[in-house]
Every structure is written in structure tokens, then in C-alpha cells.
Design a protein around this motif. Sequence first.
Motif, PDB file in Angstrom:
ATOM      1  N   ASP A   2       0.813  -1.210   0.000  1.00  0.00           N
ATOM      2  CA  ASP A   2       0.000   0.000   0.000  1.00  0.00           C
ATOM      3  C   ASP A   2       0.850   1.265   0.000  1.00  0.00           C
ATOM      4  OD1 ASP A   2      -2.388  -1.348  -0.033  1.00  0.00           O
ATOM      5  OD2 ASP A   2      -2.564  -1.410   2.153  1.00  0.00           O
ATOM      6  N   SER A   3       2.016   1.214   0.597  1.00  0.00           N
ATOM      7  CA  SER A   3       2.830   2.414   0.769  1.00  0.00           C
ATOM      8  C   SER A   3       3.751   2.699  -0.411  1.00  0.00           C
ATOM      9  CB  SER A   3       3.673   2.280   2.038  1.00  0.00           C
ATOM     10  OG  SER A   3       4.533   1.156   1.914  1.00  0.00           O
ATOM     11  N   SER A   4       3.806   1.836  -1.405  1.00  0.00           N
ATOM     12  CA  SER A   4       4.748   2.012  -2.503  1.00  0.00           C
ATOM     13  C   SER A   4       4.078   1.737  -3.846  1.00  0.00           C
ATOM     14  CB  SER A   4       5.935   1.054  -2.326  1.00  0.00           C
ATOM     15  OG  SER A   4       6.807   1.134  -3.431  1.00  0.00           O
ATOM     16  N   PRO A   5       4.476   2.480  -4.875  1.00  0.00           N
ATOM     17  CA  PRO A   5       3.947   2.194  -6.208  1.00  0.00           C
ATOM     18  C   PRO A   5       4.674   1.039  -6.885  1.00  0.00           C
ATOM     19  CG  PRO A   5       5.351   4.118  -6.286  1.00  0.00           C
ATOM     20  CD  PRO A   5       5.261   3.702  -4.848  1.00  0.00           C
ATOM     21  N   TYR A   6       5.744   0.514  -6.237  1.00  0.00           N
ATOM     22  CA  TYR A   6       6.567  -0.520  -6.842  1.00  0.00           C
ATOM     23  C   TYR A   6       6.549  -1.804  -6.013  1.00  0.00           C
ATOM     24  CZ  TYR A   6       8.413   3.653  -9.118  1.00  0.00           C
ATOM     25  OH  TYR A   6       8.535   4.826  -9.804  1.00  0.00           O
ATOM     26  N   CYS A   7       6.876  -2.907  -6.678  1.00  0.00           N
ATOM     27  CA  CYS A   7       7.065  -4.170  -5.964  1.00  0.00           C
ATOM     28  C   CYS A   7       8.350  -4.055  -5.141  1.00  0.00           C
ATOM     29  CB  CYS A   7       7.135  -5.331  -6.957  1.00  0.00           C
ATOM     30  SG  CYS A   7       8.517  -5.245  -8.114  1.00  0.00           S
ATOM     31  N   GLN A   8       8.636  -5.056  -4.315  1.00  0.00           N
ATOM     32  CA  GLN A   8       9.803  -4.984  -3.438  1.00  0.00           C
ATOM     33  C   GLN A   8      11.097  -4.849  -4.233  1.00  0.00           C
ATOM     34  OE1 GLN A   8       9.618  -8.453  -0.950  1.00  0.00           O
ATOM     35  NE2 GLN A   8       8.335  -7.431   0.583  1.00  0.00           N
ATOM     36  N   TYR A   9      11.212  -5.577  -5.332  1.00  0.00           N
ATOM     37  CA  TYR A   9      12.439  -5.537  -6.136  1.00  0.00           C
ATOM     38  C   TYR A   9      12.656  -4.141  -6.721  1.00  0.00           C
ATOM     39  CZ  TYR A   9      15.701  -6.404  -9.939  1.00  0.00           C
ATOM     40  OH  TYR A   9      16.764  -6.332 -10.791  1.00  0.00           O
ATOM     41  N   HIS A  10      11.636  -3.584  -7.367  1.00  0.00           N
ATOM     42  CA  HIS A  10      11.789  -2.275  -7.994  1.00  0.00           C
ATOM     43  C   HIS A  10      11.862  -1.156  -6.960  1.00  0.00           C
ATOM     44  CE1 HIS A  10      10.246  -4.336 -11.770  1.00  0.00           C
ATOM     45  NE2 HIS A  10      11.465  -3.936 -12.040  1.00  0.00           N
ATOM     46  N   ALA A  11      11.265  -1.334  -5.791  1.00  0.00           N
ATOM     47  CA  ALA A  11      11.378  -0.337  -4.723  1.00  0.00           C
ATOM     48  C   ALA A  11      12.823  -0.231  -4.245  1.00  0.00           C
ATOM     49  CB  ALA A  11      10.456  -0.693  -3.558  1.00  0.00           C
ATOM     50  N   ARG A  12      13.535  -1.370  -4.184  1.00  0.00           N
ATOM     51  CA  ARG A  12      14.952  -1.329  -3.793  1.00  0.00           C
ATOM     52  C   ARG A  12      15.778  -0.565  -4.812  1.00  0.00           C
ATOM     53  NH1 ARG A  12      14.375  -6.915  -2.347  1.00  0.00           N
ATOM     54  NH2 ARG A  12      15.351  -7.443  -4.310  1.00  0.00           N
ATOM     55  N   ILE A  13      15.420  -0.657  -6.083  1.00  0.00           N
ATOM     56  CA  ILE A  13      16.147   0.074  -7.133  1.00  0.00           C
ATOM     57  C   ILE A  13      15.803   1.561  -7.079  1.00  0.00           C
ATOM     58  CG2 ILE A  13      16.421   0.355  -9.620  1.00  0.00           C
ATOM     59  CD1 ILE A  13      15.802  -2.644  -9.886  1.00  0.00           C
ATOM     60  N   ALA A  14      14.514   1.870  -6.915  1.00  0.00           N
ATOM     61  CA  ALA A  14      14.062   3.252  -6.971  1.00  0.00           C
ATOM     62  C   ALA A  14      14.444   4.053  -5.736  1.00  0.00           C
ATOM     63  CB  ALA A  14      12.543   3.290  -7.164  1.00  0.00           C
ATOM     64  N   PHE A  15      14.342   3.453  -4.585  1.00  0.00           N
ATOM     65  CA  PHE A  15      14.560   4.171  -3.341  1.00  0.00           C
ATOM     66  C   PHE A  15      15.813   3.665  -2.650  1.00  0.00           C
ATOM     67  CE2 PHE A  15       9.881   3.799  -3.904  1.00  0.00           C
ATOM     68  CZ  PHE A  15       9.657   5.115  -4.272  1.00  0.00           C
ATOM     69  N   GLN A  16      16.975   4.077  -3.151  1.00  0.00           N
ATOM     70  CA  GLN A  16      18.242   3.670  -2.561  1.00  0.00           C
ATOM     71  C   GLN A  16      18.650   4.682  -1.498  1.00  0.00           C
ATOM     72  OE1 GLN A  16      21.177   3.330  -5.584  1.00  0.00           O
ATOM     73  NE2 GLN A  16      20.104   1.728  -6.684  1.00  0.00           N
ATOM     74  N   PRO A  17      19.240   4.221  -0.421  1.00  0.00           N
ATOM     75  CA  PRO A  17      19.756   5.170   0.576  1.00  0.00           C
ATOM     76  C   PRO A  17      20.844   6.038  -0.037  1.00  0.00           C
ATOM     77  CG  PRO A  17      19.771   2.912   1.418  1.00  0.00           C
ATOM     78  CD  PRO A  17      19.413   2.846  -0.023  1.00  0.00           C
ATOM     79  N   ALA A  18      21.024   7.236   0.487  1.00  0.00           N
ATOM     80  CA  ALA A  18      22.007   8.177  -0.060  1.00  0.00           C
ATOM     81  C   ALA A  18      23.405   7.587  -0.048  1.00  0.00           C
ATOM     82  CB  ALA A  18      21.970   9.482   0.723  1.00  0.00           C
ATOM     83  N   SER A  19      23.763   6.821   0.978  1.00  0.00           N
ATOM     84  CA  SER A  19      25.103   6.244   1.048  1.00  0.00           C
ATOM     85  C   SER A  19      25.332   5.263  -0.100  1.00  0.00           C
ATOM     86  CB  SER A  19      25.314   5.547   2.389  1.00  0.00           C
ATOM     87  OG  SER A  19      24.364   4.510   2.558  1.00  0.00           O
ATOM     88  N   GLU A  20      24.309   4.507  -0.485  1.00  0.00           N
ATOM     89  CA  GLU A  20      24.440   3.566  -1.609  1.00  0.00           C
ATOM     90  C   GLU A  20      24.660   4.314  -2.907  1.00  0.00           C
ATOM     91  OE1 GLU A  20      23.236   0.107  -2.334  1.00  0.00           O
ATOM     92  OE2 GLU A  20      23.447  -0.560  -0.274  1.00  0.00           O
ATOM     93  N   ARG A  21      23.923   5.407  -3.103  1.00  0.00           N
ATOM     94  CA  ARG A  21      24.058   6.173  -4.344  1.00  0.00           C
ATOM     95  C   ARG A  21      25.450   6.747  -4.473  1.00  0.00           C
ATOM     96  NH1 ARG A  21      18.681   8.486  -3.102  1.00  0.00           N
ATOM     97  NH2 ARG A  21      19.855  10.216  -2.232  1.00  0.00           N
ATOM     98  N   ARG A  22      26.005   7.225  -3.370  1.00  0.00           N
ATOM     99  CA  ARG A  22      27.347   7.804  -3.415  1.00  0.00           C
ATOM    100  C   ARG A  22      28.386   6.729  -3.744  1.00  0.00           C
ATOM    101  NH1 ARG A  22      25.850  10.545   1.592  1.00  0.00           N
ATOM    102  NH2 ARG A  22      24.930  12.505   0.972  1.00  0.00           N
ATOM    103  N   ARG A  23      28.198   5.524  -3.215  1.00  0.00           N
ATOM    104  CA  ARG A  23      29.145   4.450  -3.423  1.00  0.00           C
ATOM    105  C   ARG A  23      29.140   3.999  -4.885  1.00  0.00           C
ATOM    106  NH1 ARG A  23      27.702  -0.656  -0.675  1.00  0.00           N
ATOM    107  NH2 ARG A  23      26.698   0.829   0.682  1.00  0.00           N
ATOM    108  N   ILE A  24      27.958   3.984  -5.508  1.00  0.00           N
ATOM    109  CA  ILE A  24      27.865   3.516  -6.892  1.00  0.00           C
ATOM    110  C   ILE A  24      28.561   4.472  -7.845  1.00  0.00           C
ATOM    111  CG2 ILE A  24      26.223   3.095  -8.776  1.00  0.00           C
ATOM    112  CD1 ILE A  24      24.307   1.973  -6.664  1.00  0.00           C
ATOM    113  N   ARG A  25      28.488   5.747  -7.586  1.00  0.00           N
ATOM    114  CA  ARG A  25      29.114   6.742  -8.468  1.00  0.00           C
ATOM    115  C   ARG A  25      30.572   6.623  -8.370  1.00  0.00           C
ATOM    116  NH1 ARG A  25      25.539  12.024  -7.023  1.00  0.00           N
ATOM    117  NH2 ARG A  25      23.566  11.116  -7.532  1.00  0.00           N
TER     118      ARG A  25
END
Length: 186
Positions: free
Chosen positions: A163-186
Motif C-alpha cells: 500500500d505504501s509504494s507504487p513498486y514491488c519490493q524488487y523495484h522499490a529497492r532500485i528506486a529508493f536507494q539510501p544516499a550512502s548507496e548512491r554515493r558508493r555507486i558513483r
Amino acid sequence: MSWTDERVELLAKLWGEGLSASQIASQLGGVTRNAVIGKVHRLKLETRVKVAGAAELVRPALAAEPVMVEESVEVATAQVLQMQTSLRSAARGGGVQGATAFKMEEPDDLDLDIEPEAPRAPGEVVPIARNLTLVQLTERTCKWPLGDPLSPDFRFCGNHSDDSSPYCQYHARIAFQPASERRRIR
């Protein structure tokens, strides 16, 4: 600044003469263009709507005498035709290459910067999408887009979402990454 009777009279006189709100504001001093417009509306002064077909005077930049609108339209039309003719002749003479901005490049010449898909963690399960169309989506289906939105094959994931997300669990993990993860990927 307050609107005294003298200033209101001067405003009405200048407005009736056809001055713009900016010109009136500069002549009155200590008042903005918007204040003039607001006062004009509150006073319900006559609006200056131009009537179509009425012969108005237009003062060209270099002309010493006013010119009738009909004459200035004819002059402008002649200038446009002259510019079109000169562009056509330049195109025929090789001066301008037509539609070169829209020329498609050959596939061999394209430099596509496609980023490789991020490596998946071992044991991560990628769900099989249900490939739903926009009409088939509900409140509890994943709205992750699949493919090109302009193609007829465009679909959405369609798996179950909370109910709280427009995405399934898999796509929610891709769409809503913590800021620390985003910095690490770059």
C-alpha cells in the motif's frame, strides 16, 4: 506611498492617454508597475482593448510620419517574401544545406554511452514481470515502466506492491536507494 486624490487623477489621465503601467509608475514616482495595474483595476478604469480592423497609427523606428496599419502590414509581408526568396536562392546555390540538422547518422557512426547493468548480488532473485498495460494497473500493482514509452510494446511490471509504494519490493529497492548507496555507486 498613499494614493492621494491628485495622484489618482493623474493616474486616470495618463491611463486615458494610453501610457503603459510602467510609464505611469515612472511618472508618478514611488510606485511600481504592479501597483499602478492594481489601482487601475480597483478604479475600474476603461480597459484598452484594441479592436480588430480599426486603423491605428504605427510609428516605424526610422519613419518620421505615422503610417497606417494596413500599409505597415503590406511592408512586413513584402519583407518576409524577400527573405524567403533569398533563402531559397541561397539553398539552391549551395550556401545552405537543407535539413542537415535532422540528418540521421549511420549506425556505425553512433557513439552510444550505454551504462552496463549493475552487477546483482549473488542469490538475488529478479521477479518475472507480468507486463501489464496502463489500463490494467491497479492500486496494488507495480508501476515500474518496462521498455520505451513510445513503442507499442511498452508495459509495466505489474507484480504485487504494498500500500505504501507504487513498486514491488524488487523495484522499490532500485528506486529508493539510501544516499550512502548512491554515493558508493558513483
